[in-house]
Design a protein around this motif. Structure first.
Motif, PDB file in Angstrom:
ATOM      1  N   ARG A 139      31.853  43.093  42.717  1.00  0.00           N
ATOM      2  CA  ARG A 139      33.021  43.907  42.345  1.00  0.00           C
ATOM      3  C   ARG A 139      34.351  43.541  42.609  1.00  0.00           C
ATOM      4  O   ARG A 139      35.165  44.019  43.395  1.00  0.00           O
ATOM      5  N   ARG A 259      22.640  50.872  52.947  1.00  0.00           N
ATOM      6  CA  ARG A 259      22.209  51.887  51.736  1.00  0.00           C
ATOM      7  C   ARG A 259      22.510  51.082  50.474  1.00  0.00           C
ATOM      8  O   ARG A 259      23.537  50.348  50.453  1.00  0.00           O
ATOM      9  N   LEU A 260      21.673  51.341  49.587  1.00  0.00           N
ATOM     10  CA  LEU A 260      21.928  51.024  48.420  1.00  0.00           C
ATOM     11  C   LEU A 260      22.557  51.931  47.349  1.00  0.00           C
ATOM     12  O   LEU A 260      22.201  52.889  47.394  1.00  0.00           O
ATOM     13  N   ASP A 261      23.656  51.295  46.678  1.00  0.00           N
ATOM     14  CA  ASP A 261      24.029  52.331  45.553  1.00  0.00           C
ATOM     15  C   ASP A 261      23.875  51.668  44.323  1.00  0.00           C
ATOM     16  O   ASP A 261      23.358  50.686  44.029  1.00  0.00           O
ATOM     17  N   ALA A 262      24.480  52.387  43.437  1.00  0.00           N
ATOM     18  CA  ALA A 262      24.129  52.048  41.760  1.00  0.00           C
ATOM     19  C   ALA A 262      24.298  50.677  41.509  1.00  0.00           C
ATOM     20  O   ALA A 262      23.693  50.225  40.773  1.00  0.00           O
ATOM     21  N   PRO A 263      25.867  50.415  41.901  1.00  0.00           N
ATOM     22  CA  PRO A 263      26.151  48.943  41.276  1.00  0.00           C
ATOM     23  C   PRO A 263      25.460  47.866  41.995  1.00  0.00           C
ATOM     24  O   PRO A 263      24.853  46.914  41.278  1.00  0.00           O
ATOM     25  N   LEU A 265      21.936  48.194  42.848  1.00  0.00           N
ATOM     26  CA  LEU A 265      20.683  48.399  42.029  1.00  0.00           C
ATOM     27  C   LEU A 265      20.746  47.948  40.649  1.00  0.00           C
ATOM     28  O   LEU A 265      19.921  46.867  40.342  1.00  0.00           O
ATOM     29  N   ILE A 266      21.939  47.993  40.118  1.00  0.00           N
ATOM     30  CA  ILE A 266      21.935  47.701  38.698  1.00  0.00           C
ATOM     31  C   ILE A 266      22.324  46.104  38.409  1.00  0.00           C
ATOM     32  O   ILE A 266      21.826  45.474  37.810  1.00  0.00           O
TER      33      ILE A 266
END
Length: 292
Positions: A139, A259-263, A265-266
């Protein structure tokens, strides 16, 4: 099929060992300087593989280990260790491990640029998708950007140099001799890290136990991965390398509360998916050349 399943099980065991090693290094970094941790790992690994080299009746420093390819391999190993150990210290385990999964893609890109290997548009597309996945995780333009994640990218670059240099090694240099010098590469990497702070001290008994566990995990994982490469079908076994990321995500959640967020995992899905496609595409092309 039985041999392939055995190879897959050994590969999963190896990846679990590497993930546990990463977790222990990250835990140890909260109480000991990273430079000291890396130094102890390097010395311990050198002792283990020095004993293995001697047991095989081989020399620790044959002339072949001073060839440019081996020296470049060791330099890449040192840069990889420096970058990845620093990343483990500063960023979540899941982030560092996800970026590490981009190594096969970076190695493929390096093979094109420096070894003049030919890559078609499909694998170029897979490499591009993999790098997009890395950018999503890092990011660089987002509010959640952590510059420390770039150390993991540096680690991947160093390890890619190591892998590319390994392809160019000729002469009588065994894998255990290379492993000895690979661990020896930790020493200059530790010296560089020492320049940036952290006062060394005598480890407590619990910290010595963690260092011992790291060495056990590292050597066990290395031996399991080597054994996996010698049994079964490579095309069946190799994708199980990505199980390391699964173990890292689980350990990051259980041990560090990550904790896993959407970015995350994607990005991980893009890296793993493109890596798998690149591998199977290379396998298919190799099979086609053999049939010709």
């Amino acid at each position: 099929m039985r041999e392939s399943l055995k190879g897959a099980a050994l590969m999963v065991l190896a990846m679990a060992g590497f993930a546990l090693e990463d977790m222990l290094i990250k835990r140890l970094s909260t109480s000991l300087p990273s430079s000291q941790t890396l130094l102890m790992i390097g010395l311990g690994g050198m002792a283990v593989f020095a004993a293995a080299v001697r047991a095989k009746g081989q020399r620790l420093a044959p002339r072949a280990v001073f060839t440019p390819a081996v020296l470049l391999r060791n330099l890449g190993e040192a840069i990889g260790m420096l970058g990845f150990i620093t990343a483990l210290t500063l960023v979540p385990l899941s982030v560092a491990s996800a970026i590490l999964q981009g190594l096969p893609l970076v190695a493929t890109l390096g093979a094109v640029l420096f070894l003049r290997e030919t890559v078609g548009w499909r694998r170029w597309s897979a490499i591009a998708v993999g790098f997009v996945g890395m950018l999503i995780i890092v990011r660089p333009l987002g509010a959640g950007f952590d510059p420390a994640a770039l150390f993991a990218v540096l680690g991947v670059a160093g390890l890619a140099v190591r892998d590319l240099a390994t392809r160019r090694i000729v002469g009588a240099v065994s894998s255990i001799q290379l492993s000895f010098w690979g661990f020896a590469s930790a020493l200059p990497a530790a010296a560089v890290l020492a320049l940036f702070g952290g006062d060394p001290r005598i480890p407590a008994p619990a910290e010595w136990a963690q260092v011992a566990a790291i060495l056990v995990m590292s050597v066990t994982a290395y031996l399991a991965m080597t054994a996996a490469s010698r049994v079964g079908d490579v095309s069946f076994i190799a994708p199980f390398r990505y199980s390391r990321l699964v173990f890292a995500l689980i350990l990051g959640w259980l041990v560090f509360g990550e904790r896993l967020d959407a970015p995350m995992l994607i990005g991980s899905a893009l890296i793993v998916g493109s890596g798998l496609y690149t591998f199977f595409r290379e396998r298919a092309l190799s099979t086609r050349r053999i049939k010709r």
